[in-house]
Design a protein around this motif. Structure first.
Motif, short mmCIF file in Angstrom:
data_model
loop_
_atom_site.label_atom_id
_atom_site.label_comp_id
_atom_site.label_asym_id
_atom_site.label_seq_id
_atom_site.Cartn_x
_atom_site.Cartn_y
_atom_site.Cartn_z
N TYR A 1 14.27 58.83 -42.06
CA TYR A 1 15.03 58.10 -41.05
C TYR A 1 14.38 56.73 -40.79
CZ TYR A 1 17.78 57.17 -36.88
OH TYR A 1 18.64 56.59 -35.96
N TYR B 1 8.83 52.53 -33.40
CA TYR B 1 8.48 53.83 -34.01
C TYR B 1 7.16 54.31 -33.43
CZ TYR B 1 7.00 57.11 -37.66
OH TYR B 1 6.56 58.22 -38.34
N ASP C 1 9.53 59.74 -31.37
CA ASP C 1 9.75 59.34 -32.76
C ASP C 1 10.23 57.89 -32.79
OD1 ASP C 1 9.05 61.84 -33.52
OD2 ASP C 1 11.06 62.55 -33.97
N ASP D 1 15.13 61.10 -31.29
CA ASP D 1 14.16 62.07 -31.81
C ASP D 1 14.72 62.71 -33.08
OD1 ASP D 1 11.63 62.81 -31.16
OD2 ASP D 1 12.20 64.59 -30.04
N THR D 2 13.89 62.88 -34.08
CA THR D 2 14.35 63.56 -35.30
C THR D 2 14.01 65.03 -35.22
OG1 THR D 2 12.29 62.91 -36.38
CG2 THR D 2 14.20 61.53 -36.81
N LYS D 3 14.95 65.86 -35.61
CA LYS D 3 14.76 67.32 -35.59
C LYS D 3 15.30 67.92 -36.88
CE LYS D 3 13.11 67.65 -31.41
NZ LYS D 3 11.66 67.82 -31.30
N GLU E 1 23.90 62.51 -36.11
CA GLU E 1 23.28 62.19 -34.82
C GLU E 1 24.04 62.86 -33.70
OE1 GLU E 1 22.10 58.33 -32.75
OE2 GLU E 1 21.60 57.84 -34.82
N HIS F 1 11.58 64.34 -42.93
CA HIS F 1 12.85 63.98 -42.28
C HIS F 1 12.67 62.71 -41.44
CE1 HIS F 1 16.62 64.34 -40.22
NE2 HIS F 1 16.12 64.85 -39.11
N GLU F 2 11.57 62.67 -40.70
CA GLU F 2 11.28 61.50 -39.86
C GLU F 2 11.04 60.25 -40.73
OE1 GLU F 2 8.36 62.30 -36.71
OE2 GLU F 2 7.43 60.39 -37.22
N GLY G 1 21.27 65.03 -40.93
CA GLY G 1 21.41 63.58 -40.90
C GLY G 1 22.39 63.12 -39.83
N VAL H 1 18.51 63.06 -34.18
CA VAL H 1 18.93 62.96 -35.58
C VAL H 1 18.61 64.31 -36.21
CG1 VAL H 1 18.65 61.75 -37.76
CG2 VAL H 1 18.43 60.50 -35.61
#
Ligand code: SF4
Length: 316
Positions: A59, A104, A118, A138-140, A180, A55-56, A178, A174
């Motif tokens: 993105y 990043y 992230d 942050d991606t979750k 935000e 997922h990260e 997908g 995020v």
């Protein structure tokens, strides 16, 4: 949590873990001190971690397509030394000062907390140092925000504030869909400060907590350790449908194990607690125990969401 040059270094995950389960903090502390072996994680946790990484990465690819060379990425691992952590933060600060659009895997280290975000995203709100500033993204994998995501955002935002001289206005998640989600850091700052202060106050004298089962156990790397402990203790919580308030009442009445519960007469059980056992038996399809006197029950044990009926203690 790690121990470097004789001092404990924490992360936002430690704050979150402590909020979920005090035993988790104790186990991580014991691991760092070399008193328990590193837990072996199962395939399910590895799968979740792999999906999180994917997922990260997705993105990051989107951001690179959008911003091209304005994305600064620090993909190398930071060594577990104080000098390496300080050097990694210095690189982050240099990237922020250069005005990079996206950073990043920024590293932060304030001497107690190590943070690795992230993403940092440049916004055109001036900071104390530059005509621009940065906010945390942050991606979750989750589809909905969770309270501990916000603690993490606050922790990272605190690091960003230390470097740019101004607290970021917003933090962003995020999600797995997908989409935000945006949060005002100030709205959660008091809660964050309280949790952090509580955590640090306890961190100096961590004590063992009992592994009462909670929802977080499903995604915890210490599951086997805690299950082994409950089994070894013949823990009342292993009885199917037993609630923590019921465990407390039995314990207060001197019944602390499944064996003791099975052997207890109705009269020996705390007032009003006979039906708990009887209901559990009925729900499991077992024959209902006798209405009075000694109950030929009962070891109806829920282990890992399976229910199994164990041998009843011999009637006396
Ligand atoms: S498995 Fe459950 S009880 Fe054990 S440390 Fe993890 S969250 Fe806590």
């Amino acid at each position: 949590m790690q121990r470097v040059a004789g001092r404990f270094i924490y992360s936002a995950s430690d704050l979150n873990n402590d909020l979920e389960c005090r035993r988790l903090t104790w186990l991580e502390n014991q691991l760092v001190l070399g008193k328990v072996p590193r837990p072996v994680t199962g395939a399910a946790l590895d799968l979740i971690a792999g999906k999180g990484d994917a997922h990260e990465a997705r993105y990051l690819a989107e951001l690179r397509a959008l911003h091209g060379g304005a994305v600064v990425a620090f993909e190398e691992r930071v060594e577990n030394t104080i000098d390496a952590m300080l050097a990694a933060e210095a690189k982050t600060l240099a990237a922020m000062a250069s005005g990079a659009q996206i950073i990043y895997q920024a590293t932060f280290f304030d001497g107690t907390f190590l943070g690795r975000t992230d993403f940092l995203r440049r916004v055109e709100t001036p900071s104390a140092k530059w005509p621009w500033s940065y906010e945390v993204v942050d991606t979750k994998l989750a589809l909905q925000p969770k309270a501990y995501f916000l603690l993490q955002l606050c922790n990272y935002s605190e690091h960003v504030a230390r470097l740019q001289g101004t607290m970021p206005v917003n933090g962003h998640l995020v999600l797995g869909s997908g989409l935000e989600a945006h949060f005002r850091v100030d709205d959660y700052a008091a809660y964050y400060r309280h949790q952090k202060a509580q955590f640090l106050a306890r961190a100096g004298h961590v004590t063992e907590a009992y592994p009462a089962e909670i929802p977080h156990c499903l995604i915890c790397r210490w599951t086997q350790n805690c299950e082994d402990r409950r089994e070894a203790d013949d823990y009342l919580g292993l009885v199917a449908w037993m609630r923590s308030s019921q465990i407390d009442r039995f314990t207060a009445g001197g019944i602390t194990t499944i064996g003791a519960l099975g052997a207890a007469t109705d009269e020996q059980r705390p007032l009003g607690m006979v039906d708990v056992v009887r209901d559990a038996a009925r729900a499991s399809g077992a024959a209902a125990p006798a209405a009075h006197g000694k109950t030929p029950l009962l070891r109806i044990v829920a282990a890992r969401r399976e229910t199994r009926l164990l041998a009843a203690p011999a009637a006396r």
